[in-house]
Write a protein that holds these residues in place. Structure first.
Motif, PDB file in Angstrom:
ATOM      1  N   ALA A   1       0.755  -1.248  -0.117  1.00 50.14           N
ATOM      2  CA  ALA A   1      -0.024   0.027   0.029  1.00 50.14           C
ATOM      3  C   ALA A   1       0.849   1.268   0.010  1.00 50.14           C
ATOM      4  CB  ALA A   1      -1.011   0.019   1.256  1.00 50.14           C
ATOM      5  N   ASP A   2       1.906   1.191   0.512  1.00 49.70           N
ATOM      6  CA  ASP A   2       2.837   2.290   0.617  1.00 49.70           C
ATOM      7  C   ASP A   2       4.004   2.584   0.193  1.00 49.70           C
ATOM      8  OD1 ASP A   2       3.806   0.956   2.682  1.00 49.70           O
ATOM      9  OD2 ASP A   2       4.055   2.396   4.109  1.00 49.70           O
ATOM     10  N   ALA A   3       4.473   1.397  -0.633  1.00 53.60           N
ATOM     11  CA  ALA A   3       6.085   1.360  -0.911  1.00 53.60           C
ATOM     12  C   ALA A   3       6.166   0.317  -1.909  1.00 53.60           C
ATOM     13  CB  ALA A   3       6.785   0.863   0.296  1.00 53.60           C
ATOM     14  N   VAL A   4       7.207   0.307  -2.781  1.00 55.48           N
ATOM     15  CA  VAL A   4       7.635  -0.715  -3.801  1.00 55.48           C
ATOM     16  C   VAL A   4       9.063  -1.085  -3.265  1.00 55.48           C
ATOM     17  CG1 VAL A   4       8.389  -1.282  -5.959  1.00 55.48           C
ATOM     18  CG2 VAL A   4       6.196   0.335  -5.709  1.00 55.48           C
ATOM     19  N   ARG A   5       9.250  -2.349  -3.120  1.00 48.90           N
ATOM     20  CA  ARG A   5      10.617  -2.682  -3.025  1.00 48.90           C
ATOM     21  C   ARG A   5      11.210  -3.399  -4.173  1.00 48.90           C
ATOM     22  NH1 ARG A   5      13.606  -6.588   1.719  1.00 48.90           N
ATOM     23  NH2 ARG A   5      13.301  -4.433   2.979  1.00 48.90           N
ATOM     24  N   ILE A   6      12.470  -3.079  -4.651  1.00 44.89           N
ATOM     25  CA  ILE A   6      13.079  -3.655  -5.785  1.00 44.89           C
ATOM     26  C   ILE A   6      14.203  -4.382  -5.226  1.00 44.89           C
ATOM     27  CG2 ILE A   6      14.237  -2.899  -7.978  1.00 44.89           C
ATOM     28  CD1 ILE A   6      11.726  -0.449  -6.415  1.00 44.89           C
ATOM     29  N   THR A   7      14.505  -5.568  -5.624  1.00 44.25           N
ATOM     30  CA  THR A   7      15.516  -6.564  -5.166  1.00 44.25           C
ATOM     31  C   THR A   7      16.120  -6.887  -6.612  1.00 44.25           C
ATOM     32  OG1 THR A   7      14.256  -7.265  -3.470  1.00 44.25           O
ATOM     33  CG2 THR A   7      16.224  -8.590  -4.127  1.00 44.25           C
ATOM     34  N   VAL A   8      17.758  -6.645  -6.647  1.00 42.51           N
ATOM     35  CA  VAL A   8      18.360  -7.157  -7.813  1.00 42.51           C
ATOM     36  C   VAL A   8      19.288  -8.267  -7.043  1.00 42.51           C
ATOM     37  CG1 VAL A   8      20.229  -6.531  -9.213  1.00 42.51           C
ATOM     38  CG2 VAL A   8      18.459  -4.973  -8.850  1.00 42.51           C
ATOM     39  N   SER A   9      18.931  -9.548  -7.566  1.00 44.74           N
ATOM     40  CA  SER A   9      19.845 -10.767  -7.243  1.00 44.74           C
ATOM     41  C   SER A   9      20.910 -11.163  -8.037  1.00 44.74           C
ATOM     42  CB  SER A   9      18.710 -11.688  -6.960  1.00 44.74           C
ATOM     43  OG  SER A   9      17.779 -11.686  -6.162  1.00 44.74           O
ATOM     44  N   ASP A  10      22.073 -11.540  -7.896  1.00 44.89           N
ATOM     45  CA  ASP A  10      23.118 -11.781  -8.857  1.00 44.89           C
ATOM     46  C   ASP A  10      23.954 -12.714  -8.120  1.00 44.89           C
ATOM     47  OD1 ASP A  10      25.260 -10.473  -7.523  1.00 44.89           O
ATOM     48  OD2 ASP A  10      24.767  -8.554  -8.419  1.00 44.89           O
ATOM     49  N   ALA A  11      25.000 -13.248  -8.958  1.00 43.19           N
ATOM     50  CA  ALA A  11      25.837 -14.445  -8.465  1.00 43.19           C
ATOM     51  C   ALA A  11      27.141 -13.802  -7.642  1.00 43.19           C
ATOM     52  CB  ALA A  11      26.189 -15.279  -9.868  1.00 43.19           C
ATOM     53  N   SER A  12      27.507 -12.664  -7.749  1.00 40.41           N
ATOM     54  CA  SER A  12      28.612 -11.977  -7.148  1.00 40.41           C
ATOM     55  C   SER A  12      28.514 -11.813  -5.636  1.00 40.41           C
ATOM     56  CB  SER A  12      28.625 -10.598  -7.666  1.00 40.41           C
ATOM     57  OG  SER A  12      29.817 -10.002  -7.109  1.00 40.41           O
ATOM     58  N   ARG A  13      29.348 -12.423  -4.987  1.00 40.53           N
ATOM     59  CA  ARG A  13      29.226 -12.231  -3.716  1.00 40.53           C
ATOM     60  C   ARG A  13      29.819 -11.189  -3.109  1.00 40.53           C
ATOM     61  NH1 ARG A  13      27.358 -17.019  -1.823  1.00 40.53           N
ATOM     62  NH2 ARG A  13      27.936 -18.839  -2.870  1.00 40.53           N
ATOM     63  N   GLU A  14      30.388 -10.259  -3.865  1.00 43.27           N
ATOM     64  CA  GLU A  14      30.674  -8.935  -3.313  1.00 43.27           C
ATOM     65  C   GLU A  14      29.775  -8.013  -2.852  1.00 43.27           C
ATOM     66  OE1 GLU A  14      33.550  -5.089  -5.258  1.00 43.27           O
ATOM     67  OE2 GLU A  14      33.500  -7.211  -6.124  1.00 43.27           O
ATOM     68  N   LEU A  15      29.654  -7.344  -1.848  1.00 41.08           N
ATOM     69  CA  LEU A  15      28.576  -6.560  -1.269  1.00 41.08           C
ATOM     70  C   LEU A  15      28.634  -5.095  -2.009  1.00 41.08           C
ATOM     71  CD1 LEU A  15      28.016  -7.822   2.223  1.00 41.08           C
ATOM     72  CD2 LEU A  15      26.777  -8.347   0.333  1.00 41.08           C
ATOM     73  N   PRO A  16      27.702  -4.339  -2.199  1.00 42.13           N
ATOM     74  CA  PRO A  16      28.088  -3.045  -2.859  1.00 42.13           C
ATOM     75  C   PRO A  16      28.625  -2.203  -1.661  1.00 42.13           C
ATOM     76  CG  PRO A  16      25.733  -3.333  -2.297  1.00 42.13           C
ATOM     77  CD  PRO A  16      26.360  -4.641  -1.900  1.00 42.13           C
ATOM     78  N   VAL A  17      29.039  -0.871  -2.003  1.00 42.20           N
ATOM     79  CA  VAL A  17      29.804  -0.030  -1.430  1.00 42.20           C
ATOM     80  C   VAL A  17      29.359   1.241  -1.676  1.00 42.20           C
ATOM     81  CG1 VAL A  17      32.013   1.238  -0.515  1.00 42.20           C
ATOM     82  CG2 VAL A  17      31.952  -1.312  -0.898  1.00 42.20           C
ATOM     83  N   VAL A  18      28.989   2.176  -0.962  1.00 39.83           N
ATOM     84  CA  VAL A  18      28.395   3.564  -1.360  1.00 39.83           C
ATOM     85  C   VAL A  18      29.956   4.509  -1.376  1.00 39.83           C
ATOM     86  CG1 VAL A  18      27.062   5.930  -0.781  1.00 39.83           C
ATOM     87  CG2 VAL A  18      26.177   3.565  -0.281  1.00 39.83           C
ATOM     88  N   LYS A  19      30.018   5.091  -2.476  1.00 39.80           N
ATOM     89  CA  LYS A  19      31.388   5.790  -2.458  1.00 39.80           C
ATOM     90  C   LYS A  19      31.047   7.074  -3.206  1.00 39.80           C
ATOM     91  CE  LYS A  19      33.001   3.114  -6.274  1.00 39.80           C
ATOM     92  NZ  LYS A  19      33.895   2.137  -6.598  1.00 39.80           N
ATOM     93  N   GLN A  20      31.864   8.040  -2.907  1.00 45.46           N
ATOM     94  CA  GLN A  20      31.622   9.440  -3.666  1.00 45.46           C
ATOM     95  C   GLN A  20      32.092   8.873  -5.003  1.00 45.46           C
ATOM     96  OE1 GLN A  20      30.613  12.131  -2.110  1.00 45.46           O
ATOM     97  NE2 GLN A  20      30.781  13.070  -4.092  1.00 45.46           N
ATOM     98  N   PRO A  21      31.386   9.399  -5.990  1.00 44.12           N
ATOM     99  CA  PRO A  21      31.596   8.985  -7.650  1.00 44.12           C
ATOM    100  C   PRO A  21      32.469   9.794  -8.131  1.00 44.12           C
ATOM    101  CG  PRO A  21      29.474   9.964  -7.228  1.00 44.12           C
ATOM    102  CD  PRO A  21      29.847   9.845  -5.842  1.00 44.12           C
ATOM    103  N   ASP A  22      33.268   9.409  -9.112  1.00 45.33           N
ATOM    104  CA  ASP A  22      34.033  10.192  -9.987  1.00 45.33           C
ATOM    105  C   ASP A  22      32.935  10.393 -11.164  1.00 45.33           C
ATOM    106  OD1 ASP A  22      35.619  11.106 -11.943  1.00 45.33           O
ATOM    107  OD2 ASP A  22      37.078   9.356 -12.129  1.00 45.33           O
ATOM    108  N   TRP A  23      32.707  11.612 -11.354  1.00 40.77           N
ATOM    109  CA  TRP A  23      31.530  12.103 -12.016  1.00 40.77           C
ATOM    110  C   TRP A  23      32.113  12.063 -13.561  1.00 40.77           C
ATOM    111  CZ3 TRP A  23      27.095  11.818 -10.229  1.00 40.77           C
ATOM    112  CH2 TRP A  23      26.783  12.085  -8.764  1.00 40.77           C
TER     113      TRP A  23
END
Length: 81
Positions: free
Chosen positions: A18-40
């Motif tokens: 009713a109040d949200a959408v959850r989007i999940t991306v599944s893949d075979a990589s075991r490397e967890l994502p990291v939030v970093k300052q991007p190189d624009w």
């Protein structure tokens, strides 16, 4: 062209309530994502930075086959009327 990770395939799952959408991306990589300052000037590497600033919540969980990265987008009170 889709550039996702070192994993050759990914699966996108959408779950709504009713109040949200959850989007999940599944893949075979075991490397967890990291939030970093991007190189624009780079052609990639901004996804988690943008996601962390726009999603209501997000997370990453290891799975037996790789990992799931999920995020939630919530409906605003103005949009619900």
């Amino acid at each position: 062209m889709l550039k996702h990770t070192g994993s050759p395939d990914c699966v996108l799952t959408l779950q709504g309530n009713a109040d949200a959408v959850r989007i999940t991306v599944s893949d075979a990589s075991r490397e967890l994502p990291v939030v970093k300052q991007p190189d624009w000037m780079s052609q990639s590497g901004r996804g988690m930075f943008l996601l962390s600033g726009t999603a209501a919540a997000w997370g990453a969980e290891p799975t037996p086959d790789g990992k799931d990265v999920w995020f939630e987008i919530r409906a605003s009170a103005e949009g619900a009327a």
